[in-house]
Design a protein around this motif. Structure first.
Motif: not given
Length: 735
Positions: A601-630
């Motif tokens: 995902i490249v967020s340099a241009n607002t016209d081509s912006y993609i945002l991934v939003v996730a929802a969960t009740n069990r944040p402890d079950m999500i892999d550490e690689a997803l939780m990092r900044p970036g």
């Protein structure tokens, strides 16, 4: 004499004589005599432009002819295109041809062949055959040295039209009007395949300039190989990809016409034959006809085999197994033979799928309109064509461009037509009102780009005002997302970048999904939602392919939000799931694909912006690689509503429900500790149901109804569950 007569075909009243024009006696020019040969000047009634078009006819008066019309046989005229149903021509002036009729010794001409007839009779239609036919048929006409000839006799012989490019003798250049005889030499300068344009170009799109440039570069390579100016030989196979309705066929047809190509079209319907093997025979005939034409006629224009909607050739068997349909196998075999035989014939194909076709080494992609300026240009042009008398304000165009993200040319055309129809039906309404009404209805409209897609995309209607409380969370989203989209210069001045992902975690029923929808609506983003039930498939590799399609659809509909609901069921935690089998392998593959797509995902241009939003009740079950900044740059805890938030939720419910004026909402808020937002809404609904059951004629929900429901209802959450999320928040501090 100037005239203004609408032209009707001569076949309406007479079909025995060619090159004849019947005019009413009252309009017949007094300075001309019946039966004289004349140039009939023609103008298009739609454009009202005095273009230099004419027809050569013998004019006669007719007593019962309408004063405002004339009957004209257009066998010999200067029009390049046949008169269509949409075009009405007028006779504006008659010019008598006083020159003597002269027989020429030689005539140069171009012939346009009908592709369907040539394919069926290509072994018979040769240059000598055409000369013999034209030697006979052209003697029936009085000709001009810059005219086109069309007639039913020519059509029966497989000839769409003939263009005269020289018919005068060298010693008499002023002689333009002539006839031919048996001694006249017929010189075929060029033979073309008449391209039948199926799609009318509804736009002169400057936004597809890059695509047209790539097409021109490829055509230059084709012409270089045809002229044998380069020693390197490569397959002349080109595949154009694009979403359904983006204008692939219309653009390519216009481009092929401008390049004067000889087009042999193959469609999926054309090869559907009733008997097995007939489809393969039809494909071989078309390829043989193209090879024969390129070999014997040596046209300046490139010979092109146009394969329209190649993805429709696949059957379900071809998609889900290693085998492919026999017709598609025959097609690929013929394409290979073109290269092995050294034929310089271009194979041009279109598709709206992401399937890989190995026979096409060169690919061009027609992307949707991702920039607001492109969408403004398209909608302004289409609306001005549908409603030419109405001017469009810049603010209205900007609003339309914001609401029409992900739209293709077909979507904009449908919107313009619907607005025009509504203006006719609702004459009292303004254009602004009608356009905004259609855009509001279009929130539930699925663009053509996603019509055949498995991805679900729509425009949410929720907003932050529909969510009570959680002001701190709203402030964080406003500062990190909405401010970056609305104040781009100020955001970039501080060197800030828009986040790639946001993880919303918290107890069930605390409006995580509603927050994601509201954020997408506030930011005017396309909302693409999915869950584990949609992603998982019994077939190996289909789940990863669906994730790739999800991000591909988002790139075509930017700015876009991808919402992954219950992400803990979609991807697992490698340290936990490594000891299990079965679904863990699928989760790991999905996780790997998701990590790769989020890194892209490249967020340099607002016209081509993609945002991934996730929802969960069990944040402890999500892999550490997803939780990092970036990846998930922000981990936002959506807590259980506090007293102030619960009070605001009750106030929002009071706007849609008839609460008693004496009802103390603050007291209800204080008595519903540990209640989630869903619990409070359910409490109000149960109280309303209690009031309805108590008295069918009741008009208000009273305190006794809430007291009864509160005595039998308790929170769906425990204090231990609530504390667990605060402990997790202290471990992964809010970023």
């Amino acid at each position: 004499m100037d005239l203004d007569l609408s032209i009707l075909p001569l076949e309406c009243v007479e079909n025995l004589v060619k090159q004849k024009c019947l005019i009413s006696k009252s309009k017949f020019p007094k300075n001309l005599y019946p039966g004289c040969w004349a140039k009939c000047r023609i103008v298009s009634k739609q454009s009202e432009k005095l273009e230099d078009h004419f027809g050569i006819c013998q004019i006669f008066p007719r007593a019962e002819c309408n004063d405002n019309v004339c009957y004209l046989d257009a066998s010999v005229h200067s029009l390049k295109q046949v008169q269509g149903d949409r075009v009405i021509y007028k006779l504006t002036r008659l010019e008598c041809l006083q020159l003597p009729i002269k027989q020429v010794k030689a005539i140069d001409l171009n012939v346009y062949l009908i592709p369907e007839v040539y394919i069926s009779k290509f072994h018979l239609i040769t240059k000598s055959y055409l000369r013999q036919i034209l030697q006979i048929l052209l003697q029936n006409f009085h000709l001009h040295d810059t005219c086109y000839i069309r007639s039913s006799e020519l059509l029966e012989c497989g000839i769409d039209s003939i263009k005269i490019i020289g018919g005068t003798d060298n010693d008499d250049r002023e002689m333009e009007f002539f006839i031919i005889n048996d001694q006249c030499l017929i010189n075929l300068k060029e033979c073309f395949i008449k391209s039948k344009q199926i799609c009318e170009p509804c736009l002169e799109l400057k936004t597809y300039t890059q695509v047209q440039q790539e097409l021109n570069e490829f055509m230059n390579l084709v012409q270089l190989q045809r002229s044998q100016k380069v020693s390197l030989r490569i397959p002349l196979n080109l595949l154009v990809r694009g979403a359904t309705g983006c204008g692939k066929t219309a653009l390519l047809e216009t481009w092929l016409k401008d390049q004067q190509c000889n087009v042999f079209r193959i469609t999926s319907l054309q090869i559907v034959q009733p008997l097995p093997g007939d489809s393969e025979i039809q494909i071989r005939k078309i390829f043989q006809a193209a090879i024969n034409f390129e070999k014997h006629f040596k046209s300046k224009g490139a010979t092109v085999i146009f394969l329209e909607d190649l993805h429709l050739w696949y059957t379900d068997l071809g998609k889900n197994s290693k085998s492919i349909p026999s017709s598609l196998g025959e097609l690929f075999l013929q394409i290979d033979q073109l290269f092995r035989m050294g034929q310089e014939i271009m194979c041009l194909a279109t598709t709206s799928s992401s399937e890989k076709f190995d026979k096409f080494e060169t690919e061009i992609t027609m992307n949707p309109f991702t920039k607001a300026d492109e969408r403004i240009q398209v909608i302004a042009q289409l609306l001005s064509e549908s409603i030419p008398s109405i001017s469009l304000s810049p603010s209205l165009l900007e609003l339309t461009a914001k609401q029409a993200r992900g739209y293709t040319v077909a979507d904009f055309k449908l919107l313009a037509d619907n607005v025009a129809y509504s203006l006719l039906a609702k004459s009292g309404k303004s254009l602004e009102f009608i356009l905004e009404d259609h855009l509001r209805k279009a929130s539930f409209f699925k663009p053509f780009a996603l019509t055949n897609s498995e991805v679900t995309a729509y425009k949410p209607t929720e907003s932050f005002d529909t969510i009570g409380g959680i002001n701190h969370l709203k402030k964080v989203l406003n500062a990190s997302i909405l401010a970056g989209l609305k104040h781009v210069d100020a955001f970039s001045r501080f060197g800030l970048q828009l986040p790639k992902g946001i993880l919303l975690y918290g107890p069930p029923g605390c409006a995580k999904t509603t927050i994601a929808k509201s954020l997408a609506n506030e930011a005017c983003m396309t909302f693409i939602a999915t869950s584990g039930a949609e992603v998982y498939s019994p077939y190996i590799g289909c789940a990863e392919k669906f994730i790739a399609k999800l991000f591909d659809a988002a790139r075509k509909n930017t700015p876009c939000m991808i919402f992954l609901d219950e992400i803990d069921t979609l991807v697992g935690r490698r340290s936990i799931s490594s000891s299990t089998t079965g679904s863990s392998d699928v989760q790991m593959r999905i996780l790997s694909t998701l990590l790769t797509e989020m890194d892209g995902i490249v967020s340099a241009n607002t016209d081509s912006y993609i945002l991934v939003v996730a929802a969960t009740n069990r944040p402890d079950m999500i892999d550490e690689a997803l939780m990092r900044p970036g990846r998930f740059d922000k981990l936002l805890h959506v807590p259980v509503p506090d007293f102030e938030t619960r009070n605001l939720i009750f106030q929002l419910c009071s706007k849609r429900m008839p609460f008693d004026s004496d009802l103390n909402l603050e007291s209800l808020a204080s008595r519903t500790g540990n209640f989630s937002g869903a619990d409070i809404c359910n409490l109000c609904n149960e109280a309303a149901m209690r009031a309805f059951q108590r008295n069918l004629c009741s008009t208000e929900i009273q305190s006794e109804d809430f007291e009864y429901v509160l005595s039998e209802t308790k929170s769906s959450l425990t204090q231990q569950q609530i504390d667990w999320y605060y402990q997790f928040e202290s471990k992964y501090f809010q970023r």
